[in-house]
Structure formats: C-alpha cells, structure tokens
Design an enzyme around this catalytic site. Structure first.
Site, short mmCIF file in Angstrom:
data_model
loop_
_atom_site.label_atom_id
_atom_site.label_comp_id
_atom_site.label_asym_id
_atom_site.label_seq_id
_atom_site.Cartn_x
_atom_site.Cartn_y
_atom_site.Cartn_z
N HIS A 1 0.88 -1.21 -0.08
CA HIS A 1 0.18 -0.03 0.06
C HIS A 1 0.87 1.22 -0.10
O HIS A 1 0.08 2.45 0.02
CB HIS A 1 -0.80 0.18 1.26
CG HIS A 1 -2.16 -0.90 1.09
ND1 HIS A 1 -3.17 -0.80 0.83
CD2 HIS A 1 -1.97 -2.21 1.73
CE1 HIS A 1 -3.80 -1.91 0.88
NE2 HIS A 1 -3.17 -2.81 1.36
N LYS B 1 -8.08 13.96 4.71
CA LYS B 1 -7.16 12.65 4.67
C LYS B 1 -6.19 12.95 5.86
O LYS B 1 -5.99 13.91 6.53
CB LYS B 1 -6.50 12.74 3.33
CG LYS B 1 -5.92 13.97 2.91
CD LYS B 1 -5.26 13.75 1.51
CE LYS B 1 -6.13 14.16 0.49
NZ LYS B 1 -6.16 12.66 -0.53
N ARG B 2 -5.38 11.83 6.29
CA ARG B 2 -4.29 11.97 7.04
C ARG B 2 -3.65 13.08 6.94
O ARG B 2 -2.99 13.52 5.58
CB ARG B 2 -3.62 10.73 7.23
CG ARG B 2 -4.41 9.46 7.95
CD ARG B 2 -4.60 9.99 9.33
NE ARG B 2 -3.55 9.88 10.12
CZ ARG B 2 -3.20 9.07 11.16
NH1 ARG B 2 -3.90 8.09 11.09
NH2 ARG B 2 -2.04 8.96 11.96
N LYS C 1 1.06 14.53 1.32
CA LYS C 1 -0.35 14.56 0.66
C LYS C 1 -0.22 16.17 0.49
O LYS C 1 -1.34 16.72 -0.25
CB LYS C 1 -1.41 14.22 1.75
CG LYS C 1 -1.34 12.57 1.77
CD LYS C 1 -2.52 12.10 2.99
CE LYS C 1 -2.13 10.60 3.17
NZ LYS C 1 -2.86 9.84 2.47
N THR D 1 -8.23 6.54 -1.96
CA THR D 1 -9.66 6.46 -2.03
C THR D 1 -10.71 7.17 -1.63
O THR D 1 -11.97 7.19 -2.37
CB THR D 1 -9.87 4.92 -1.02
OG1 THR D 1 -9.50 5.32 0.15
CG2 THR D 1 -9.27 3.79 -1.67
N LYS E 1 -14.48 8.49 -3.56
CA LYS E 1 -15.97 8.75 -2.64
C LYS E 1 -16.22 10.13 -3.08
O LYS E 1 -17.45 10.31 -3.52
CB LYS E 1 -15.41 8.88 -1.32
CG LYS E 1 -15.21 7.54 -0.71
CD LYS E 1 -14.71 7.54 0.80
CE LYS E 1 -13.96 6.38 1.07
NZ LYS E 1 -12.94 6.23 1.99
#
Ligand code: 26W
Length: 830
Positions: A371, A564-565, A570, A672, A676
C-alpha cells in the site's frame, strides 16, 4: 469449554428468520430495553441504540448461520483477509440498508418518541484503523459479502481505536477512543474457539518417534486469543460473512502458576501484560519505530488466525490445504504469516511436514498487497527483537532466507550486490528483517493498489524480485463500497438514481454510466434535481461545520475540500499556500470576477509527527485570520474540521464541489477519498498520481483539473531542485511567502511557522511543494472559471458520478477473485 465446530449447528433444522414488521420490531426493541437492559422510556439514547441493534442482530442471525453452513460444505475454497486495521465506522445504518429494513425500523422507533436518525447518531464509530488501508479493508469485506464470496476478515479487537482529535488553541490534542465502553452489541464472543499464542522462550531441536526432525519452542509466555465475531451483511442477498476480531487475555495456566507461588500481584500484572496486546491501535499511518508491542500485535493476529484456519481444517489431508485456502496479507503488517504457516506445518505434532512440503503449501496460499512506496513506511524489525520475542519464527526466517539466497546466487552467479539487496536480512550494526521481502518470497501474488503504483513497484522498490518472478506481480486498483459511500451517504441522490436507472445500481455500479446522457442533453429537470440535492447536502455540511467550528459556510459558495491523514507528501501545505494566495488577492484588490469559496481541511496527524502537527496549527491560524478579516467579507472561508472520521466523511463527500487530491506525483499509492468524492459528483483537482490517473482516464480531461509534475519529472527534478527560482519567477508565490514570513498568521508568536517555511524553501524538500505552486494556482483558476458557468459545472458533476462505476470495490474484489483467490460465489435463494 470444549472445542466444537459450528458444523454441528449445520445439521440442525433450519433456523427460521424472525418477522420484521414495524410491530414485531417495536415489540423486540421494548423487550430488549426493559427486560434485558433494565432501562425504560426516557433513558439515554444509547440504550435505545443497543436495543435496536440486538433487534436487528437477531434478524441477521439466521442468514449468518446459513452462510457459515455454506462455507463448511465440503469443497468450498475460502479466502482469509488478514489485516491489522478495519476502519468500519457505524454499522446500524449499513445493516438496515443491506437487509432492506430502513422503512419498518423507521416506523417502529416512532413508538419510542425518537427518530431513527437520532438513534443512529448515538452509535460510536468502530475506528479500528488509521486511514486508507483500514477503510479499504472495511469496503472489501462489504463487497465480498455482496458478491457472495466466502471470505473471512481477521483482525484485532482494539479496546481503544483511532484517537479522537480536538483542537486547542489551533493545536491537535489526542483523546483516547474508548469506543466499547458501553459495550459493542454487534459482536458475538466465541470463547470456544480461543487459541494460544506463544511469545519469548527458546527453541530446541527434537527428533520424534517417527525420526522426524523438527523445532520445539519451549518455556514460552503464552497469551490467549479470544475471538469476537462481527457480522458483515451483503446487499440484499442473505449472505452474512464474518469479521473475526481477536482479543488478548492471559492464560489461566500461566496465571495459576504465579498465583499458586503466592505472588498475587505478579499474576495480575502479567494478566495486564497479556491484555496490553489488544489495548490500543497504533496511530501511525506511515512510519513505525520498531515498537515491541506492535510486533506482538502482528504476531498475535497472525498466529491466532492461522491456528483458527487449521482448527477448521481439522484432519483433512494437508496436501489439499492450498486448494481450499488462500490468505490475503493487507500490507506487510501480517507478513509474519509466511513464517508462522511454516512453523505450524513443520512443528505441530499432527503435521510435521518436510521443509519442501511445507514451503510448497505456504507459497501456494499467501498473497500480499503493498500500500505504499514511502521508504519510511516499509517495515523492518530488528533481528534482536525477533530473537527475544519470536525465536522459533526467526529460525524459520533464517532458513527461508538461506534457501532463497541460494536460488538468487544460482540465477545471478557472482552478483553479490544483488544477494545483499535481496536478502531478507539487512546487514549492519543492528541487522533488520525486511518484512516486504519476506512477504514477496512467501507469496504467489504481489499487488499494488493503482496502475501507476503497481508499475512503480516493479521498476523501483521490488525491481530485483520482479526480474526474478515477473509472473507474481499484478495490479488491483482500489475502490470504495457504493452502499456506504453513495446509497447511505447521499440518500437523496440515491433516490434520484433509482428513479432514473432503476434499482440495482447499488450492486452494479457500472450502470451509472447511463447518467451521462442527462448531462450531454442538458436535461433541464434532471439538472435542476441534481443541483437541488447538492444544495441540500451542502447545507448539511454547513450545519456540521457551524456546529463543530462556529464558522458559517454559505452553500452557494464553492466547497473546496481536502480530508485525509495529515502528511507532507499529501501536501496540505500546497492547499494552504493557495488559500493564502486567494487572501492576498483580496488584500491587493485583485478580486474581479471573484468566486466565493469555502475551504475545508480535515485529518489527523500521527501523535509523534511534529511537522504534521505544525501544519494543523498553520491551517487554524490562517483560518482565524481569514475568517475574521473584514476585508474578506465572507468571500473566503477556511476551517480545520476537528476529528475527521468515517462518519464525518459521510456528510462531507456528498457536499464537496472540489476534491483536493494533490500529492507529490509517485507518492500516493492510490487514494480512495478521491473515489468517494467523484462518485458523489465532486470534481477533482489533482496531480497525476495514484488512482487520480484512472479517475482522469474515466472522466476525461475536460472534467478534471489536472496539474503538476508527473512522477518521472519529480524523479528527474530531485537533486537539482531550486525552490528559490520558482519564488523569483512568480510574484504571487513571493507574496504568499512574504505574508507567511511577516508573521501575519502568527502575530502573537513570531517565527512560529519558520520551520514550515524553511522546509518548503529548502532544495531538500522531498515533496517539491513550490515546484507545483504555479500549475496548482492555474488549475484553481480553471476551476473558478468553470464554477462561474454553473450549468457547465453541473454537467461536469454529473459526468464525474457517471464515470465512477469502475471505482466500486465490487469491481476491485471481482478482480482479486478472478485473478488471485479463484473462489466460487455462494449461491443463496434470495
Ligand atoms: C508501519 C505503520 C504503517 C501503517 C499503515 C505503515 C503503513 C501504513 C499504510 C500503508 C498506510 C495507508 O493507509 N496507505 C494507504 O493505503 C490506501 C489503500 O490502499 C491507499 O489508497 C493510499 O494511497 C495509501 O496511502
């Protein structure tokens, strides 16, 4: 209690399903409330939730048993999903949807002067995961049940799940999440299937009466694993699969020894030590620092689960085992399964296979999913820790390595460097075991989670292994379950979809493609409905934002969302730079054609990840200044939404206009959340990374705001990255940095954000934040132009939803099944 198997239950007469009219349901709720729980009308809503849950669980029980009996028939091949994390969220609404009980329950609870929504709101999230990997496991189980696949999830029953986050003076504060304090009514404890897991001690060689040499692991400290089963219902198909969560407790024997020796406190203390194993979820989603308790958790899950599968196998021939069983390893966290499976096959007195026999079976039934490409997230365990905690598995790992390296030498004679690179043991002053290598060597399948990610794995990290065994490597692009993320999260849109496409899209998401003509033909009535629904969803989110932060969001503004985290790769920072740029434009009066915008950022930082915590503080400070500056006049709003979790996402994703997916290319394995948002009609602003690429392919460039360097450009730039050049060439960027450096957002604490600013201005910034600034701001400009033409925006929104059919986990799991697991779907009479 004597060990028994539910096979016995399967010869009993069929268990009839309980009736489920509103009257039946109401009666049962009342009976649970008053006769079982001893509570009465007017009690805390949690007791109503508990009574309703028991009432629903009763209605699941017969299908659960029937599904189990189908598994137990001879010749059913089964998969076992091993994961340290399951980010389940709430279950009540999910089961009501799957069992089609929403309507009667809605009516039934009226007798209790409460709405179903209020009851649902009292259910705590089962937050047994960190982020993407844990939520993926939960979506996978949902799809396995819906597709009727005989798959069991195995995990840990953490007493404390993912911490709760609150914000104090702009900083993240972590609170423990004692989610089961008031009980967990979904689970069924099954002490009759407990297992003993060994730790510590030492090993011996032994020859048995049949002259078979094998290892013995003695003087161990044993911990008992007690399983708790949680039902996983399929969508309207009478299938109920099982998530089996292990809880740690001390062995009676172990305690008794010390107790009899008169050391009462020691014996109670050792009980605590055992129970510590499943006390708390590790809240790190990228780096792990060799913590002993974490290794204990991994081995505990793995050993208990494998033993449970062998218990069910009983005395059937082991030569057949791999034909009927496959294990999917969710990242390397349970990868010690490779050694544990060997240990059981070699050492168990009822097995005692030869090495070659055991290895053939092991290799045929393990499959591994990677992952992440981030080097700091790759698990390595110090050999010395293994020696102390897991001496017998360590011996087996050494033996696997010796045999494997002999193959490598044969394949590449004289290539000592390759042998060093591929060894399961990384040599050095403190030798480490490379868990990913162990997982690859012991598996027949290795997959990444999006096309780019899988390709990068074979070209980079796993290249040597790919050259040796190209046939093992494959891709399985992630997905999300449309039941939770569309049908439940967006009920109004779900209704519209059912009206237009007919029921059935919930379990066949490719049908969404039939929406595209509505966009292309400018169907006025449909478009009007679409906008109205989105407007309602945005109002719901605005209400939540108001409640949580006190800030008012205007639903007519562009909702720009990144949840998100918190992680540097990111690039929440890039988002903040853009926000500051917008603010700077207002201040400079460069505000012609202004688009009102509400920016929402949310996510948890790993408690030890200092920089991530500073980023949260920065977002909060920027929000404080922007929201209160009269010059802004409400045209720009910014919030950091505290405690982002699964349940919050169900309100957030149907209300976002713009989905921020802005990682440094090559770093986000898949993502992911991006799926959504797309499914609910948001438009992505994103880099060419992870599953963004496949989203872009599906929806077309005209319906996606693409920006930024590609993965190969990122790699090429590294080493000669000169952030100063970007600043000099871009007045907007220079302004933004000047504003940050002027302490405009840190007036009372000058220099507070110095480390962050220095980080992004450094040529060593691994995330190349400033390199993508211009291209990001331009993409945001394109988004604003699109937004000004609302009719065009709605068309894009519809196209995104219409193109999201491929991002259902039903598609993902279909691929896992046809290419890795090869299970036969269970057929039930619906
Ligand atoms: C060692 C501790 C630890 C814990 C979790 C290391 C690494 C992890 C995971 C790899 C973190 C994770 O959740 N990864 C995410 O997995 C998602 C599902 O495949 C992907 O969509 C995300 O891109 C990836 O970051």
């Amino acid at each position: 209690m004597a060990e028994q198997d539910t096979t016995e239950a399967c010869v009993l007469p069929n268990m009839p399903a309980l009736p489920a009219t509103p009257q039946d349901l109401s009666q049962d709720i009342r009976r649970y409330l008053e006769y079982h729980l001893g509570r009465f009308l007017g009690c805390d809503h949690f007791y109503l939730y508990e009574s309703l849950t028991y009432t629903i669980r009763d209605r699941i029980m017969s299908d659960w048993r029937n599904t189990w009996c189908l598994y137990k028939r001879v010749g059913v091949r089964r998969a076992h999903y091993l994961s340290l994390e399951y980010l389940i969220g709430r279950s009540l609404g999910n089961h009501l949807l799957n069992l089609d009980l929403h309507e009667p329950v809605d009516k039934a609870v009226k007798d209790f002067a409460i709405s179903l929504e209020e009851i649902e709101d009292t259910e705590p999230d089962a937050g047994l995961g960190n982020g993407g990997l844990g939520r993926l496991a939960a979506c996978f189980l949902d799809s396995c049940a819906t597709l009727g696949l005989p798959v069991t999830g195995y995990g840990l029953r953490y007493e404390f799940g993912m911490f709760k986050q609150h914000i104090d003076n702009g900083y993240q504060v972590e609170d423990p999440d004692h989610w089961m304090r008031d009980g967990h009514p979904w689970e069924v404890e099954r002490p009759e299937y407990m297992q003993v897991v060994k730790f510590g001690g030492r090993t011996e060689r032994h020859i048995d009466l049949q002259h078979r040499a094998h290892g013995r692991w003695v003087d161990t400290e044993d911990v008992v694993a007690v399983p708790y089963d949680v039902p996983v219902s399929g969508y309207r198909n009478k299938i109920v699969n099982t998530l089996r969560l292990w809880s740690a407790t001390s062995t009676d024997a172990f305690n008794l020894k010390e107790f009899n020796a008169g050391d009462y406190t020691e014996s109670v203390a050792s009980k605590n030590e055992a129970e510590n194993i499943t006390m708390v979820l590790y809240p790190n989603d990228a780096s792990e620092n060799g913590k002993e308790l974490r290794l204990r958790q991994q081995y505990f899950l793995t050993s208990a689960s494998l033993q449970d599968v062998f218990r069910q196998w009983g005395d059937q021939p082991l030569g057949e085992f791999a034909k009927y069983n496959v294990f999917q390893l969710n990242d390397t966290h349970p990868s010690i399964a490779v050694a544990e499976m060997m240990r059981i096959l070699l050492d168990d007195p009822n097995k005692r296979l030869s090495w070659n026999e055991a290895w053939a079976i092991t290799r045929q039934c393990m499959a591994y999913t990677n992952h992440t490409l981030l080097p700091e997230a790759l698990e390595r365990w110090p050999v010395r820790l293994f020696k102390q905690l897991l001496p017998r598995p360590l011996e087996i790992i050494y033996e696997i390595n010796a045999r494997f390296l002999a193959d490598v030498r044969q394949h590449w004679p004289g290539d000592t460097d390759r042998v060093r690179r591929m060894s399961l043991i990384e040599e050095g002053p403190d030798p480490q075991i490379r868990m990913a290598w162990l997982a690859i060597v012991g598996s027949f399948s290795v997959n990444g989670v999006a096309a780019l990610h899988s390709k990068l794995l074979t070209q980079g990290l796993f290249r040597d292994f790919y050259e040796l065994w190209p046939e093992r490597f494959n891709n399985k692009t992630n997905g999300v379950t449309p039941r939770r993320w569309l049908a439940m999260a967006n009920p109004e849109l779900a209704e519209l979809l059912s009206e237009q496409l007919g029921d059935g899209w919930q379990a066949d998401l490719s049908r969404l493609s039939a929406l595209r003509p509505f966009a292309e033909n400018d169907d006025a009535a449909f478009i009007e409905r679409w906008q109205q629904i989105r407007r309602h969803n945005k109002q719901r989110l605005a209400d939540m934002v108001k409640k949580e932060t006190g800030v008012t969001f205007d639903p007519s503004a562009l909702f720009d969302v990144q949840v998100k985290r918190i992680h540097e790769y990111k690039r929440q920072l890039l988002n903040v730079l853009h926000v500051v740029h917008l603010y700077d434009r207002i201040r400079r009066g460069d505000d012609g054609d202004w688009v009102n915008r509400c920016v929402l950022i949310g996510g948890k930082a790993a408690p030890g990840y200092q920089r991530a915590k500073e980023i949260i503080k920065l977002v909060n400070n920027v929000a404080g200044v922007v929201n209160n500056d009269p010059a802004v006049g409400g045209r720009l709003k910014v919030v950091f939404l505290p405690n982002y979790d699964v349940t919050k996402m169900m309100t957030i994703c149907p209300a976002a206009d713009l989905s921020e997916q802005i990682s440094t290319a090559g770093k986000e394995a898949s993502g992911t959340g991006n799926m959504k948002f797309m499914m609910n009609g948001a438009i992505t602003i994103g880099t060419y990374d992870g599953a963004n690429i496949e989203i872009l392919d599906a929806v077309g460039e005209e319906n996606f705001f693409l920006f930024g360097l590609r993965a190969d450009e990122v790699a090429a730039l590294r080493g000669n990255y000169q952030p100063q050049q970007y600043i000099e060439a871009d007045a907007d960027l220079a302004h933004v940095l000047a504003l940050l450096e002027s302490d405009h957002f840190s007036g009372i604490e000058p220099g507070l954000f110095r480390p962050i600013i220095d980080g992004i201005k450094s040529p060593d910034d691994p995330w190349l934040t400033l390199a993508d600034f211009r291209s990001y701001v331009d993409a945001q400009g394109r988004a604003e132009r699109a937004w000004r033409d609302q009719a065009a925006w709605v068309r894009m929104s519809i196209c995104n939803c219409a193109a999201s059919g491929g991002f259902s986990t039903d598609r993902t799991i279909g691929e896992y099944n046809s290419e890795i697991w090869r299970l036969e779907p269970l057929i039930t009479s619906v």
